[in-house]
Scaffold this motif. Sequence first.
Motif, PDB file in Angstrom:
ATOM      1  N   THR A 196       0.830  -1.208   0.000  1.00  0.00           N
ATOM      2  CA  THR A 196       0.000   0.000   0.000  1.00  0.00           C
ATOM      3  C   THR A 196       0.862   1.255   0.000  1.00  0.00           C
ATOM      4  N   LEU A 197       1.927   1.248   0.793  1.00  0.00           N
ATOM      5  CA  LEU A 197       2.834   2.392   0.833  1.00  0.00           C
ATOM      6  C   LEU A 197       3.486   2.621  -0.529  1.00  0.00           C
ATOM      7  N   LEU A 198       3.971   1.550  -1.152  1.00  0.00           N
ATOM      8  CA  LEU A 198       4.611   1.671  -2.458  1.00  0.00           C
ATOM      9  C   LEU A 198       3.632   2.144  -3.524  1.00  0.00           C
ATOM     10  N   TYR A 199       2.386   1.726  -3.408  1.00  0.00           N
ATOM     11  CA  TYR A 199       1.355   2.192  -4.345  1.00  0.00           C
ATOM     12  C   TYR A 199       1.208   3.705  -4.276  1.00  0.00           C
ATOM     13  N   HIS A 200       1.140   4.229  -3.073  1.00  0.00           N
ATOM     14  CA  HIS A 200       0.978   5.673  -2.918  1.00  0.00           C
ATOM     15  C   HIS A 200       2.253   6.436  -3.281  1.00  0.00           C
ATOM     16  N   GLU A 201       3.375   5.723  -3.301  1.00  0.00           N
ATOM     17  CA  GLU A 201       4.620   6.341  -3.756  1.00  0.00           C
ATOM     18  C   GLU A 201       4.817   6.155  -5.261  1.00  0.00           C
ATOM     19  N   ARG A 202       3.812   5.571  -5.918  1.00  0.00           N
ATOM     20  CA  ARG A 202       3.820   5.329  -7.367  1.00  0.00           C
ATOM     21  C   ARG A 202       4.907   4.338  -7.804  1.00  0.00           C
TER      22      ARG A 202
END
Length: 448
Positions: A196-202
Amino acid sequence: MQITHRLLFTGALSLSAVLATAQDKNALTTEKDYQEASRAAYKNNNSSKGDSLVEVAIARFPKGAFARNDFYNKQVNKQMPSAEKLKVYNKWIKAFPEPKDSPDIVYDYARSGISWSYAEENNPKQNQAWINKIKSQEYRAVIEVHDGTRFLGHKDTVTAEKLIRAGVADAEKSYPLSKNPMAKGDYYYALNALSTLLYHERKYAEALQYASMIYNGGGNRDKADVKKNYALLLAANNKPDSALLLLTELISSGEADNEVKTKLPAIYASAKGSDAGYAAFAAELEATMRIHIQDRVKKELLSETAPVFTLKDLDGNTVSTADLKGKILVLDFWATWCGPCKRSFPAMQKTVNKYKNDPNVKFLFIDTWERVADPSKDVKKFIGDNNYTFQVLLDDKTTGVVSQFKVRGIPAKFIIDGAGNTRFKLTGFSGGDDAAVEELSAMIEMIR
């Protein structure tokens, strides 16, 4: 992470043996005897007997495990500034030194409390120093993810990512060897936090790798947040067809949140080649969701006599449910520190608005379990700042309405019919606002 005697000592002796032993005080000579007796009492749901045995053990063995845990629960295991936390911790560790040859998890619990205080204060250096002191790799993994999410709240994504990655690595090494049945779930939770964190960091490609490990590797693929994260990452990695299929399942079952609803039109257009037919597609999903929720609600119908209570609202007015007989009551137990409570409030406001002209439906928002002596000022500010039109009642240890309803977690909602019977109970909040409004509406209409 509250640690109680009941958690630390749980086993299985017969209740009759416990009662006989407890009556014969001479039979209990060592702290281990008290551990066995209290363990059996709690196992057999005899809390008063278990608590009584614990109190006697604390008095008889002032340097023993019971006394140590009692000190921890009452003084160490509380939210407070790091400087104050350290003073209490040092006092505790001096009174009850940590065994060198037999690790005890309660000391790791205490150290994690200090690491959390530093996370709250946005101090990554000291937070890491105290995380490093946690001896159990399995427990350290949980705390790394836990504290990492707090740094996300401070918008420190660098520290958050570092901690969550460390949590994934520690969980990956420790869970295959663990006897804890929750260890594997903790590993997948860590993976989901990182994805989820990596998703929001694109960082979509790497994020999809972890999401796929969870969804396709036994990480509870039916959980809404797991399915949603995987679907959005499929879309971000140019796989809109697969993403649309999963999002359709989420919306139809009433588990989709507002982010899904916002991103659905673009994913639909990408999968279909245009937005033609989207309105009809969305309407069909909404209709399916409504039917699904109504069918589910029918299965949750119950009938229990609801406690009658009297509380004051924020303006000092007395409100008694005895005076509201004949009306459908929607009770919402909440607190200002409770994240899920506050996330549910936009949906609750929509529901309140929907029934504002219905004299037979009454909403009461019961503030409880606050951590300050007089929460009314903070509650008023929160309600006012968010422009909520809720009638808020104040519950505390003296009034104890939350205990009368046997609430174990908040948010907790009770839907009571005009005859004074609880017909539905809801705990927690997940999914989106529209589904929540639909669910509450279905319950209200079903008991008219």
